[in-house]
Design a protein around this motif. Structure first.
Motif, short mmCIF file in Angstrom:
data_model
loop_
_atom_site.label_atom_id
_atom_site.label_comp_id
_atom_site.label_asym_id
_atom_site.label_seq_id
_atom_site.Cartn_x
_atom_site.Cartn_y
_atom_site.Cartn_z
N LEU A 123 0.83 -1.22 0.00
CA LEU A 123 0.00 0.00 0.00
C LEU A 123 0.86 1.26 0.00
O LEU A 123 0.46 2.28 -0.56
CB LEU A 123 -0.91 0.02 1.24
CG LEU A 123 -2.19 -0.80 1.14
CD1 LEU A 123 -2.82 -0.93 2.51
CD2 LEU A 123 -3.17 -0.16 0.17
N GLY A 124 2.02 1.19 0.61
CA GLY A 124 2.90 2.34 0.67
C GLY A 124 3.81 2.47 -0.54
O GLY A 124 4.67 3.33 -0.57
N SER A 125 3.64 1.60 -1.51
CA SER A 125 4.42 1.69 -2.75
C SER A 125 3.60 2.45 -3.79
O SER A 125 2.40 2.64 -3.62
CB SER A 125 4.72 0.27 -3.26
OG SER A 125 3.57 -0.29 -3.89
N PRO A 126 4.24 2.88 -4.89
CA PRO A 126 3.47 3.67 -5.87
C PRO A 126 2.68 2.80 -6.86
O PRO A 126 2.40 3.24 -7.95
CB PRO A 126 4.56 4.47 -6.59
CG PRO A 126 5.80 3.71 -6.41
CD PRO A 126 5.67 2.85 -5.20
N ASP A 161 -0.41 1.59 -6.77
CA ASP A 161 -1.85 1.80 -6.85
C ASP A 161 -2.64 0.49 -6.71
O ASP A 161 -3.45 0.14 -7.55
CB ASP A 161 -2.19 2.48 -8.18
CG ASP A 161 -3.50 3.25 -8.12
OD1 ASP A 161 -3.99 3.50 -7.00
OD2 ASP A 161 -4.05 3.56 -9.19
N TYR A 167 3.43 -4.31 -15.59
CA TYR A 167 4.57 -3.58 -15.03
C TYR A 167 4.52 -3.60 -13.50
O TYR A 167 5.51 -3.85 -12.82
CB TYR A 167 4.56 -2.13 -15.54
CG TYR A 167 5.58 -1.27 -14.85
CD1 TYR A 167 6.89 -1.21 -15.29
CD2 TYR A 167 5.23 -0.52 -13.71
CE1 TYR A 167 7.84 -0.44 -14.64
CE2 TYR A 167 6.17 0.24 -13.05
CZ TYR A 167 7.47 0.29 -13.52
OH TYR A 167 8.40 1.05 -12.86
N ARG A 168 3.33 -3.33 -12.97
CA ARG A 168 3.22 -3.22 -11.51
C ARG A 168 3.36 -4.58 -10.82
O ARG A 168 3.87 -4.68 -9.70
CB ARG A 168 1.91 -2.52 -11.13
CG ARG A 168 1.98 -1.02 -11.42
CD ARG A 168 0.70 -0.31 -11.09
NE ARG A 168 -0.34 -0.58 -12.07
CZ ARG A 168 -1.64 -0.51 -11.82
NH1 ARG A 168 -2.07 -0.21 -10.61
NH2 ARG A 168 -2.52 -0.76 -12.77
N LEU A 228 -4.99 -1.09 -17.18
CA LEU A 228 -4.66 -1.50 -18.54
C LEU A 228 -3.58 -2.58 -18.49
O LEU A 228 -2.79 -2.65 -17.56
CB LEU A 228 -4.17 -0.29 -19.34
CG LEU A 228 -5.18 0.85 -19.49
CD1 LEU A 228 -4.54 2.06 -20.16
CD2 LEU A 228 -6.41 0.41 -20.26
N LEU A 229 -3.55 -3.41 -19.52
CA LEU A 229 -2.75 -4.63 -19.51
C LEU A 229 -1.26 -4.39 -19.22
O LEU A 229 -0.69 -4.99 -18.31
CB LEU A 229 -2.92 -5.35 -20.85
CG LEU A 229 -2.18 -6.68 -20.99
CD1 LEU A 229 -2.69 -7.69 -19.97
CD2 LEU A 229 -2.33 -7.24 -22.40
N LYS A 230 -0.65 -3.50 -19.99
CA LYS A 230 0.80 -3.29 -19.82
C LYS A 230 1.10 -2.72 -18.43
O LYS A 230 2.11 -3.04 -17.82
CB LYS A 230 1.31 -2.31 -20.89
CG LYS A 230 1.45 -2.93 -22.26
CD LYS A 230 2.09 -1.90 -23.19
CE LYS A 230 1.76 -2.20 -24.63
NZ LYS A 230 1.94 -1.03 -25.49
N SER A 231 0.21 -1.85 -17.99
CA SER A 231 0.39 -1.22 -16.70
C SER A 231 0.32 -2.25 -15.57
O SER A 231 1.12 -2.25 -14.64
CB SER A 231 -0.68 -0.14 -16.53
OG SER A 231 -0.82 0.20 -15.18
#
Lengths: 368, 478
Positions: free
Chosen positions: A200-203, A205, A229-230, A223-226
């Motif tokens: 939760l404290g990471s960027p 989302d 990535y996360r 979105l898929l790529k996002s």
């Protein structure tokens, strides 16, 4: 009483000469303290979507509309209620269909509450009939509105004690294209909650952070790529752990939200809201006191569902922790289901109820 | 602006009240010199002024409690004041009031990154809340334009929004708890580090109550980790309507940018002359900002750009660097100041359903021509919160009145199309007398009943938010 519109509802309340129990779909009737009323007032006759505007992310719907109907209409437009309301059918062993009015009256929010807010945060307008039979409204259908007092929030979670809601407006969100769950296995409660807090404290989302059966679950949507990535970012953040990733596993999140893990347990079920880092400490205190329990954590550890022996009053063990505990099912050592308020807050609440429901006939006593 | 007649009884015992206040506050915190109290005669709605009887600057919750207890016992009206940046006159004094300023109360009391919260005294400025946590990568999301100066107390009072609330919500969605002093001096704690306080959602009704229910002295706020990066794209169109349609299509497509800002020709030209941001020659301009990592930003922007291209923009400029991003935002952020350079103006704050944007923009243009006043539009298009800026000449007799009439007509238009009078500035005194255009007397009564419970003597900021006619009986009874 089964009014089909606001005018009928107003007449019904005006003519009532005894306490009323307000019912939507009847799936959560045992939430809250017992209501001593022999007459039932149902909102089930007031149904239908009055406005669904995808370009404005807005829904206006009558209170008796079943939640499943609302969700089907939103699905068709690729939209969703942001707050992911749970249903209580499994946990409370009820058979009806939850209504959107009931969801609001109990401020029911699910796992996405941690990122998208509670039911009260998505609610932007209400129409209602108060305890004197007055038809009134607050808020509207726009998502930014500070015109006068925000009675919309006050109505969310008021359990029908301030008025019977007839029509509700919501801010919606687009449905995410993809969902992924990063699972970290084999953790104890404290380590599990630490993982959730770090996520939760990471960027990244994250939109769901739950812990059950030694498994920390972190949900990413978008979105898929996002999402891809996360997920990668979280995997490297927690590289030392045993990690698996599930794609579009909506069933697991529904079972977390609906607390299905605890439904078969004997004893009492409690719902606890605390600071996330206090969650595992509270549970450890109980374990240290040799209390038999099962725990499911959501909201990064801030929401805990506990199954406990039926003769135990959890509030006796809450000392030192802020927050509150609600008895959802069972006897709980004879505790009132709703946590009693301190004198000052109780006085304000009593004052508000006396104004909105001067005869004290709406779901009297359900909140204490 | 009509205000209640000051109470002679209160004014007559001014020296007695001063001496009682000096019992509980240091001398420097009690301001009674008429030259010094003049500093509090207005907020950012400078058209209306009134010097208060006294001003006090307590340093903590206990002092606020002592002050309110005295005012309660003496029957003295109190007007709470954050940083005095209200555009609605929310902190405008009455001649018989004590201004209770929270400016001295600006400490950070606790930061807790694990639980993502910060607890501050309410006089702390909005931007300095983020400032206290930004080195560790966190921020406080609501970002009203006045964030450099405005106080959290005022943000809570007005439920302030900002440019990025499409994604992050407004103050009420980021407020976890408050310490509030009631008018009789009692101190109440609502909420805290946990989510969703038990019982009725008092926090929800306190936020946005314009200082009428109590004085918030401390607040627990949600903080978030900063996104990796953010990038805006500037899209210009030759018609307002097309820009409005583009906004609707972006939202429908399932991409949720953190901000969608709109400027029309008057605002584009004026801010370009002022700030030299390199804006194109166009009728309408959108700034759409997305956040995330490089991959995420590119994925979202490519979708947004594809949608925008379908609407044949006259220019489409994707930022390629921090400098370019800053330049794209520069014109938008300078818009109010730039307009202020060329004319006096009044800033409206109505919200409309996004789908009504093209119609409302057209009607605003027509209304402007009817009144013979120029109007510029710069606003948060994603959530429909409009800020029409009506230009007038304060030195020209009758111009302010004409401007106010025109403003009222635009706000009524907002209500007619399904919107509201104010999206983020608050009602204050400015929109007080339009409340019956949005609400019935039954709707208003329900709100007055809430104030009765929190402030039965009607001493707190009592001449605001509601038409005086609606509150007269209650105020008189006190």
């Amino acid at each position: 009483m089964n009014p089909i519109n606001e005018a009928e509802l107003s007449e019904a309340i005006k003519s009532a000469n005894e306490p009323l129990r307000i019912v939507g779909g009847g799936t959560r009737q045992t939430l809250g303290n017992a209501v001593n009323a022999s007459t039932t007032l149902s909102t089930a006759g007031m149904t239908g979507i009055t406005l669904l505007e995808p370009a404005a992310l807005t829904l206006v719907v009558r209170a008796g509309t079943p939640l499943v109907d609302v969700q089907a209409a939103l699905d068709a437009e690729n939209l969703q209620l942001p707050f992911e309301p749970m249903t209580h059918n499994t946990l409370l062993n009820t058979s009806g269909r939850s209504t959107i009015g009931g969801v609001v009256a109990c401020n029911i929010s699910g796992s996405r509450r941690i990122q998208a807010g509670a039911c009260r945060d998505s609610l932007i307008g209400v129409r209602m009939v108060d305890g004197a039979g007055n038809i009134l409204k607050n808020g509207g259908r726009v998502m930014k509105n500070v015109t006068g007092y925000d009675l919309v929030k006050l109505m969310a979670g008021s359990f029908g004690t301030l008025g019977v809601m007839t029509e509700l407006s919501f801010k919606l969100l687009p449905k995410p294209a993809t969902q992924a769950t990063v699972n970290l296995h084999g953790l104890n409660d404290a380590d599990g909650i630490n993982v959730l807090c770090r996520a939760l404290g990471s960027p990244n989302d994250v939109t769901g952070v739950a812990f059950a059966n030694g498994n920390a679950m972190i949900r990413i949507e978008g979105l898929l790529k996002s999402v891809d990535y996360r997920v990668g970012a979280l995997k490297s953040l927690f590289a030392v752990h045993d990690i698996t990733v599930d794609l579009n596993d909506t069933a697991t999140w529904a079972s977390i939200g609906n607390v299905e893990h605890l439904a078969p347990d004997d004893g009492a079920i409690w719902r606890v809201s605390v600071k996330p880092t206090d969650g595992p400490k509270l549970v450890q205190n109980l374990r240290d006191a040799h209390v038999t329990l099962n725990a499911v954590y959501d909201w990064g550890g801030g929401l805990i569902y506990l199954s406990l022996p039926d003769d135990l009053n959890l509030r006796d063990h809450m000392g030192g922790f802020g927050g509150h505990a609600t008895l959802i099912r069972g006897n709980g050592g004879g505790a009132p289901k709703m946590q009693p308020q301190n004198k000052l807050v109780a006085g304000i609440e009593q004052g508000l109820r006396a104004k909105f429901d001067p005869r004290g006939i709406l779901n009297t006593g359900i909140m204490g | 602006m009509q205000m209640p007649t000051p109470s002679a009884t209160v004014l007559n015992k001014k020296s007695h009240i001063i001496s009682r206040l000096l019992d509980v506050l240091p001398a420097a915190s009690v301001i009674s010199d008429p030259i010094q109290t003049r500093a509090y005669e207005c907020d950012a709605l400078t058209a209306y002024r009134c010097v208060p009887m006294l001003a006090v600057l307590p340093a903590n919750t206990e002092q606020v409690s002592e002050v309110l207890k005295i005012c309660f016992e003496e029957g003295v009206p109190v007007v709470p004041r954050g940083a005095g940046t209200s555009l609605a006159g929310g902190a405008m004094p009455t001649a018989d009031c004590v201004i209770l300023g929270v400016a001295k109360m600006n400490n950070v009391l606790e930061t807790d990154y694990e639980n993502r919260l910060i607890r501050v005294q309410s006089g702390r400025t909005n931007l300095s809340v983020s400032g206290a946590v930004e080195e560790d990568g966190f921020f406080y999301a609501p970002d009203p334009s006045s964030q450099l100066a405005c106080a959290i107390a005022g943000n809570i009072g007005m439920n302030s929004g900002g440019a990025h609330c499409l994604k992050y919500g407004v103050t009420t969605n980021n407020l976890l708890g408050v310490t509030m002093v009631m008018m009789d001096g009692e101190v109440v704690e609502i909420g805290g580090g946990h989510l969703d306080a038990s019982g009725l959602d008092l926090l929800g009704v306190i936020c946005g109550s314009e200082g009428q229910l109590g004085v918030v002295t401390e607040a627990t706020l949600r903080i978030l980790h900063k996104p990796v990066a953010a990038r805006p794209v500037l899209i210009a169109f030759d018609e307002n309507e097309v820009a409005g349609a583009c906004v609707a299509d972006i939202i429908k497509a399932g991409v949720l940018p953190v901000a969608i800002e709109f400027m029309d020709r008057l605002c584009i030209e004026t801010s370009e002359n002022f700030a030299k941001a390199g804006y194109p020659d166009a009728e309408a301009l959108l700034i759409v900002e997305v956040e995330g990592s490089e991959v995420e930003i590119e994925e979202q922007l490519s979708k947004i750009i594809a949608i925008a291209k379908r609407h044949n923009p006259v220019e489409l400029r994707e930022s390629k660097s921090e400098e370019e991003s800053a330049k794209i935002w520069l014109g938008r952020k300078s818009a109010f100041g730039a307009i202020g350079q060329i004319s006096d103006y009044m800033c409206l704050d109505g919200t409309i359903p996004v789908s009504e944007l093209p119609y409302v923009l057209r009607r605003i243009g027509e209304i402007g021509r009817e009144y013979g006043l120029r109007v510029g539009n710069v606003f948060h298009a994603g959530d429909g919160n409009m800020h029409p800026l009506i230009l007038f000449d304060a030195n020209k007799p009758g111009d302010l009145e004409r401007c106010e009439e025109m403003g009222a007509e635009i706000l009524r238009l907002c209500v007619q199309v399904g919107g509201c009078l104010t999206g983020e500035h608050g009602v204050g005194i400015e929109k007080r007398d339009l409340m019956f255009d949005q609400y019935t007397s039954t709707d208003i009564d329900a709100q007055l009943n809430v104030k009765d419970v929190f402030d039965p003597k009607w001493l707190l900021n009592a001449a605001k938010v509601f038409p005086l006619s609606a509150t007269e009986t209650r105020r008189a009874a006190s």
